[in-house]
Design an enzyme around this catalytic site. Sequence first.
Site, PDB file in Angstrom:
ATOM      1  N   THR A   1     -34.252 -13.384  20.489  1.00  0.00           N
ATOM      2  CA  THR A   1     -34.509 -11.952  20.171  1.00  0.00           C
ATOM      3  C   THR A   1     -35.475 -12.182  19.334  1.00  0.00           C
ATOM      4  OG1 THR A   1     -32.904 -10.719  19.409  1.00  0.00           O
ATOM      5  CG2 THR A   1     -32.491 -11.692  21.956  1.00  0.00           C
ATOM      6  N   ASP A   2     -36.470 -11.050  19.971  1.00  0.00           N
ATOM      7  CA  ASP A   2     -37.847 -10.559  19.133  1.00  0.00           C
ATOM      8  C   ASP A   2     -36.931  -8.761  18.476  1.00  0.00           C
ATOM      9  OD1 ASP A   2     -38.580  -8.989  20.954  1.00  0.00           O
ATOM     10  OD2 ASP A   2     -40.150  -9.954  21.183  1.00  0.00           O
ATOM     11  N   LEU A   3     -38.319  -8.170  17.972  1.00  0.00           N
ATOM     12  CA  LEU A   3     -37.605  -7.198  16.983  1.00  0.00           C
ATOM     13  C   LEU A   3     -37.694  -6.149  18.076  1.00  0.00           C
ATOM     14  CD1 LEU A   3     -40.483  -7.029  13.743  1.00  0.00           C
ATOM     15  CD2 LEU A   3     -38.059  -6.851  14.083  1.00  0.00           C
TER      16      LEU A   3
END
Length: 129
Positions: free
Chosen positions: A15-17
């Site tokens: 996942t990203d931020l």
Amino acid sequence: MTHHRFPVRVYYEDTDLAGIVYYANYLKFIERARSEWVRELGVDQVQMKAEGLVFAVRRVEADYLTPAKYDDELVVQTAMEPGSGVRLVVRQDVMRGDEILFSALVTIICMTSEGAVARLPAVIRRFMH
């Protein structure tokens, strides 16, 4: 067998931020699924490489439809599309249940160790008809 299902769970590292799957990771998911798919078709990629042949992605057309999130259980569905003796085309959909989150049309070729295009292995061509 020209249709394949490969389970994927989304981990934190995927996942990203924003807490959704980082866009490039879908390409990793579908690559893993294709590797398992060709293995189940009976293609030994280690043996192919020893004989001087490898698969290479020539083109990817991708649509990001809905984001996947941490801990989602996904399935990559792979199906063969019409191709030719030197070009394999597969449709790969990343799904959460019945919902398609990501869809790609991937064109794959076979290359020699010198970089020349070669015919696909017979085991693959057999499934193309």
